[in-house]
Design a protein around this motif. Structure first.
Motif, mmCIF file in Angstrom:
data_model
loop_
_atom_site.group_PDB
_atom_site.id
_atom_site.type_symbol
_atom_site.label_atom_id
_atom_site.label_comp_id
_atom_site.label_asym_id
_atom_site.label_seq_id
_atom_site.Cartn_x
_atom_site.Cartn_y
_atom_site.Cartn_z
ATOM 1 N N UNK A 506 0.835 -1.199 0.000
ATOM 2 C CA UNK A 506 0.000 0.000 0.000
ATOM 3 C C UNK A 506 0.882 1.266 0.000
ATOM 4 N N UNK A 507 1.911 1.258 0.866
ATOM 5 C CA UNK A 507 2.807 2.416 0.960
ATOM 6 C C UNK A 507 3.530 2.649 -0.361
ATOM 7 N N UNK A 508 4.043 1.553 -0.940
ATOM 8 C CA UNK A 508 4.790 1.660 -2.199
ATOM 9 C C UNK A 508 3.883 2.154 -3.324
ATOM 10 N N UNK A 509 2.676 1.650 -3.387
ATOM 11 C CA UNK A 509 1.764 2.008 -4.475
ATOM 12 C C UNK A 509 1.443 3.497 -4.473
ATOM 13 N N UNK A 514 4.607 10.013 -5.773
ATOM 14 C CA UNK A 514 4.935 11.288 -5.124
ATOM 15 C C UNK A 514 6.390 11.683 -5.389
ATOM 16 N N UNK A 515 6.648 13.007 -5.380
ATOM 17 C CA UNK A 515 8.002 13.517 -5.586
ATOM 18 C C UNK A 515 8.668 13.908 -4.270
ATOM 19 N N UNK A 516 7.978 13.732 -3.163
ATOM 20 C CA UNK A 516 8.508 14.167 -1.875
ATOM 21 C C UNK A 516 9.699 13.283 -1.450
ATOM 22 N N UNK A 517 10.760 13.882 -0.861
ATOM 23 C CA UNK A 517 11.937 13.093 -0.436
ATOM 24 C C UNK A 517 11.588 11.971 0.530
ATOM 25 N N UNK A 538 -7.446 7.984 -8.518
ATOM 26 C CA UNK A 538 -7.737 9.251 -7.826
ATOM 27 C C UNK A 538 -6.600 9.689 -6.908
ATOM 28 N N UNK A 539 -5.361 9.547 -7.411
ATOM 29 C CA UNK A 539 -4.207 9.955 -6.589
ATOM 30 C C UNK A 539 -4.177 11.473 -6.445
ATOM 31 N N UNK A 540 -3.806 11.944 -5.232
ATOM 32 C CA UNK A 540 -3.705 13.380 -4.985
ATOM 33 C C UNK A 540 -2.588 13.645 -3.981
ATOM 34 N N UNK A 541 -1.717 14.597 -4.327
ATOM 35 C CA UNK A 541 -0.671 15.026 -3.397
ATOM 36 C C UNK A 541 -1.204 16.189 -2.571
ATOM 37 N N UNK A 542 -1.150 16.058 -1.242
ATOM 38 C CA UNK A 542 -1.654 17.081 -0.325
ATOM 39 C C UNK A 542 -0.452 17.879 0.190
ATOM 40 N N UNK A 543 -0.258 19.083 -0.325
ATOM 41 C CA UNK A 543 0.933 19.881 -0.069
ATOM 42 C C UNK A 543 1.212 20.041 1.425
ATOM 43 N N UNK A 544 2.404 19.629 1.829
ATOM 44 C CA UNK A 544 2.820 19.786 3.216
ATOM 45 C C UNK A 544 2.206 18.793 4.178
ATOM 46 N N UNK A 545 1.407 17.866 3.678
ATOM 47 C CA UNK A 545 0.712 16.941 4.573
ATOM 48 C C UNK A 545 0.953 15.487 4.211
ATOM 49 N N UNK A 546 0.817 15.132 2.901
ATOM 50 C CA UNK A 546 0.993 13.750 2.503
ATOM 51 C C UNK A 546 0.327 13.469 1.165
ATOM 52 N N UNK A 547 -0.146 12.245 0.971
ATOM 53 C CA UNK A 547 -0.792 11.852 -0.291
ATOM 54 C C UNK A 547 -2.014 10.996 0.036
ATOM 55 N N UNK A 548 -2.928 10.906 -0.945
ATOM 56 C CA UNK A 548 -4.067 10.018 -0.794
ATOM 57 C C UNK A 548 -4.420 9.424 -2.153
ATOM 58 N N UNK A 549 -5.095 8.257 -2.137
ATOM 59 C CA UNK A 549 -5.501 7.598 -3.362
ATOM 60 C C UNK A 549 -6.355 6.394 -3.064
ATOM 61 N N UNK A 550 -6.929 5.828 -4.110
ATOM 62 C CA UNK A 550 -7.831 4.693 -3.958
ATOM 63 C C UNK A 550 -7.174 3.425 -4.479
ATOM 64 N N UNK A 551 -7.156 2.394 -3.652
ATOM 65 C CA UNK A 551 -6.583 1.099 -4.011
ATOM 66 C C UNK A 551 -7.625 0.019 -3.732
ATOM 67 N N UNK A 552 -7.950 -0.761 -4.762
ATOM 68 C CA UNK A 552 -8.956 -1.835 -4.635
ATOM 69 C C UNK A 552 -10.277 -1.296 -4.069
ATOM 70 N N UNK A 553 -10.640 -0.098 -4.494
ATOM 71 C CA UNK A 553 -11.919 0.470 -4.102
ATOM 72 C C UNK A 553 -11.963 1.108 -2.737
ATOM 73 N N UNK A 554 -10.826 1.129 -2.016
ATOM 74 C CA UNK A 554 -10.801 1.745 -0.679
ATOM 75 C C UNK A 554 -9.796 2.899 -0.674
#
Length: 789
Positions: A506-509, A514-517, A538-554
């Motif tokens: 999940x973390x790798x996917x 993301x381009x964050x170090x 539906x991947x989205x980078x949240x500036x200064x906070x992290x990332x979110x996205x949908x994997x297997x419908x969740x």
């Protein structure tokens, strides 16, 4: 008014003084010139134009310019085709010349700086040709002279002794006036400048023997009867003068050859520079000379090719690169998009595109070559001892020669003048201090080359000497003791969470998008585990906070605690306690969570280098205190300091504070070495007795330091210190060899053994002993090539 202008054309402190004097000759101008920065600070109460300043420099002479950017230190064309020369005796400090010739002070042949293969080879070939001529004409002279010792000499059946003396004179002309004439030029230069050296003795000794022989041959009636042999001729010394000069020339050839041998590592570095590169322009490939490449150009590197510039791999590029020329490690390094590759390293089996970041003098390879150039021709403080000895030694030898002549002239019962003359000449020849002059520079050159082979770049010979005296090593933390980049330390998992492998999937996917170090750190860690990625929607980078996205419908998120708080995601107590404990140790935390609850947390830190502990232990064993100065917080400093067993550490140290700490330690009488890798370390690196930069750090740090550890491995400090100790020991051995020959040889040459054993040292044997002392020094210096670091 105060202005700062760049100055070009300076190469030594003599140049700096010259420029400063010229600028201060202008009315109302106070100028201070900094040689290291190549700039002049001009203060005046009126406006002074650049034209006026430039004219002042022109009137004083010299090729100096103000207000113009200095020429680059290095370009492939300059290093491979051009040449820079220096005097091996360092009569004018570190002054360099752009043409071959003789030193204007001592008359020595100017030596091409290491790495200039063609020039060093050319010098060796020229001297070799002269040696062949000298031997060709000296050998028959030697045979004619020695034939007198043969009963019933067959030569006298062909011609008289007088005729053979004339033949010796004719044969000596090519030796004296062509093959070895440079020695007499150096003698004249040394007398004219008052800088007495080995060629003062050679020229006076051999010249006196040859002139005496000429006078004896042309005007034999000027000499009393007791100076004439049974053939009615005065004994001549053509064979002594030519053999002496030929043996000295042999020593010069051996020295030229030794210069070439000590530069093998540097020549290999120069060979790493390719002459051409494949430039991508307008969708087409063009083969161009590398001096036409500019920053920003796209270069294609094909399988097996040498990389021509420093640059970054472009999108979609991957490569396996042999960087052994930089790191000494034989295992190729895998490179991917965004990674930096260096000029001179060798591409593996793939083709890739890089964007040029540094060219010519700015590439790391060029800086390596330039650093070794500077160090090989720089002068260690211990050389001052040899120079001081030489300055007193030569006049004492001349005085000894005069005293020897006078004693023999007034004490000898018969042929007093001949005895006095021959022994005085022998004293001059055996006392030649050429070995004394070679003692330091030969050891320094071999030592610097040895260091370069092991990734230890020494900018100045002075640093090579001072390194053996350090008793305190100050180290920065980030990038020096640690890797200087975020890495995954461990994974914290909440109770009843899913399996760890699935967590990493999940973390790798998510993070691979993301381009964050910090994201890149987790991606690298997952790749090492051999994890496969899921498809992400539906991947989205949240500036200064992290990332979110949908994997297997969740939906899943990766981010900091603030992100979880904003999204009202619960953190289980068991996980929160683990996180709190890690945060006490100064660790960075990144959570993985679904829409309701946190699943796991990654502990991210700047990992301590595996070599740091061993390096510190080695230094402490050598009774060197190791102290860490870091700008990080106290908790992190305590953790690193205790885990590595440092002698002391200080946290939240800004650049000015590091500088003050070094000054304080120096005032207490300590010899301080500073090790760093960042721009913020530059002031401390400059202030320390020895500045040591990590080759994995910034260019500013490398420029500020005297020594660069190209592999970024602290264990190389111990290696560099061992090298320093061995070089200093080698120099002292060389000085002993040089002086021992003279201390033993001068009394024998003066005839000390004659009253007891009837032994006299002929000028020829004296020349042979003198040359052997030089060979001993050269051979001893070359032993450093075999030392193990």
């Amino acid at each position: 008014m105060k202005h700062v202008y760049p100055i070009s054309g300076m190469s030594c402190d003599s140049c700096r003084t010259h420029v400063e004097k010229a600028l201060n000759s202008l009315d109302g101008v106070h100028a201070t010139v900094d040689l290291a920065k190549a700039e002049a600070i001009i203060e005046s109460d009126r406006h002074v134009s650049l034209t006026e300043l430039e004219n002042a420099l022109l009137l004083q002479g010299g090729n100096y310019h103000i207000g113009q950017k200095p020429l680059p230190k290095f370009s492939p064309k300059i290093s491979l085709a051009g040449a820079v020369y220096y005097c091996p005796m360092h009569c004018e400090g570190d002054k360099l010349y752009d043409k071959p010739g003789n030193c204007p002070v001592c008359g020595m042949d100017l030596v091409a700086r290491p790495g200039q293969v063609d020039e060093n080879q050319k010098t060796y070939q020229q001297l070799s040709r002269k040696l062949i001529i000298a031997v060709a004409f000296t050998f028959p002279i030697f045979l004619i002279s020695m034939s007198e010792m043969i009963p019933g000499n067959p030569l006298f059946q062909w011609a008289s002794m007088l005729t053979w003396n004339w033949i010796e004179m004719v044969l000596s002309l090519p030796v004296v006036f062509y093959a070895t004439w440079m020695f007499f030029e150096r003698t004249w230069t040394s007398l004219k400048t008052g800088n007495l050296n080995m060629f003062t003795l050679i020229g006076i000794g051999a010249g006196a023997a040859w002139l005496f022989s000429m006078v004896a041959l042309i005007f034999p009636h000027w000499f009393p009867v007791q100076f004439q042999g049974h053939h009615g001729t005065v004994f001549v010394y053509f064979e002594a003068s030519t053999v002496i000069l030929t043996l000295v020339l042999l020593g010069q050839v051996l020295e030229a050859r030794a210069h070439g041998k000590t530069n093998e590592a540097i020549r290999e570095l120069v060979k790493l520079v390719p002459n051409e590169a494949t430039l991508l322009r307008d969708g087409k490939e063009h083969i161009v000379p590398i001096d036409q490449i500019v920053i920003g150009d796209l270069i294609r590197v094909k399988p097996g090719e040498k990389i021509p510039v420093d640059g970054m791999l472009q999108a979609g590029s991957r490569a396996s690169v042999d960087e052994s020329m930089l790191s000494g490690e034989p295992i190729p390094v895998d490179k991917s998009e965004g990674d930096l590759v260096r000029a001179g390293s060798i591409n593996g089996n793939s083709s890739f595109i890089l964007q040029t970041q540094k060219v010519g003098a700015e590439t790391l390879l060029a800086q390596i070559i330039e650093l070794v150039h500077q160090a090989s021709s720089s002068k260690a403080p211990i050389q001052k001892l040899a120079d001081t000895i030489s300055s007193y030694f030569v006049p004492l030898v001349l005085l000894s020669s005069v005293v020897t002549f006078l004693i023999w002239f007034f004490v000898a019962d018969s042929n007093a003048f001949s005895f006095a003359f021959v022994n005085a000449i022998a004293v001059l020849i055996i006392a030649c201090p050429c070995a004394l002059g070679l003692a330091t520079p030969m050891s320094v050159m071999v030592g610097v080359g040895k260091g370069a082979q092991h990734g230890i770049l020494i900018k100045h010979a002075e640093a090579l000497e001072q390194l053996a005296q350090i008793d305190v090593v100050l180290v920065d933390k980030t990038g020096t003791l640690t890797e200087g980049k975020p890495s995954i330390e461990r994974l914290l998992v909440s109770d009843h969470a899913m399996e760890e492998k699935e967590i990493w999937q999940l973390i790798y996917s998510l993070n691979r998008l993301s381009e964050h170090p910090l994201a890149k750190a987790s991606v690298h860690f997952a790749q090492e585990l051999g994890i496969n990625a899921y498809d992400v929607n539906d991947f989205e980078a949240l500036l200064g906070k992290g990332v979110q996205g949908q994997i297997k419908g969740q939906n899943y998120v990766i981010g900091n605690q603030r992100l979880l708080t904003e999204m009202k995601i619960n953190i289980p107590v068991s996980l929160f306690r683990q996180v709190a404990e890690a945060q006490k140790q100064g660790k960075t935390i990144s959570y993985l969570a679904n829409e309701q609850v946190a699943i796991a947390a990654m502990v991210i830190s700047d990992r301590i280098k595996s070599s740091s502990s061993e390096a510190i232990a080695e230094l402490q064993t050598a009774k060197i205190a190791v102290i860490m100065l870091t700008g990080d917080n106290q908790e992190t400093a305590d953790l690193v300091g205790k885990s590595l067993g440092l002698d002391a550490w200080k946290a939240q140290m800004l650049p000015a504070a590091k500088l003050d700490e070094i000054i304080r330690l120096q005032q207490e009488g300590n010899k301080v070495a500073m090790v760093g890798d960042g721009i913020n370390d530059a002031p401390a690196l400059t202030q320390a007795d020895i500045g040591i930069a990590m080759g994995t750090g910034t260019d500013v740090a490398m420029e500020s330091a005297e020594i660069t550890l190209i592999k970024g491995d602290l264990r190389d400090i111990a290696k560099a210190r061992k090298l320093s100790q061995q070089v200093l020991r080698n120099i002292k051995e060389n000085l002993f060899f040089a002086l021992a020959y003279n201390v033993i040889g001068i009394p024998i040459a003066a005839g000390l053994l004659y009253p007891y054993f009837g032994i006299l040292l002929s000028p020829m044997l004296a020349a042979l002993a003198m040359s052997f002392s030089s060979v001993s020094v050269i051979s001893n210096a070359l032993r450093l090539r075999r030392m193990k670091l």
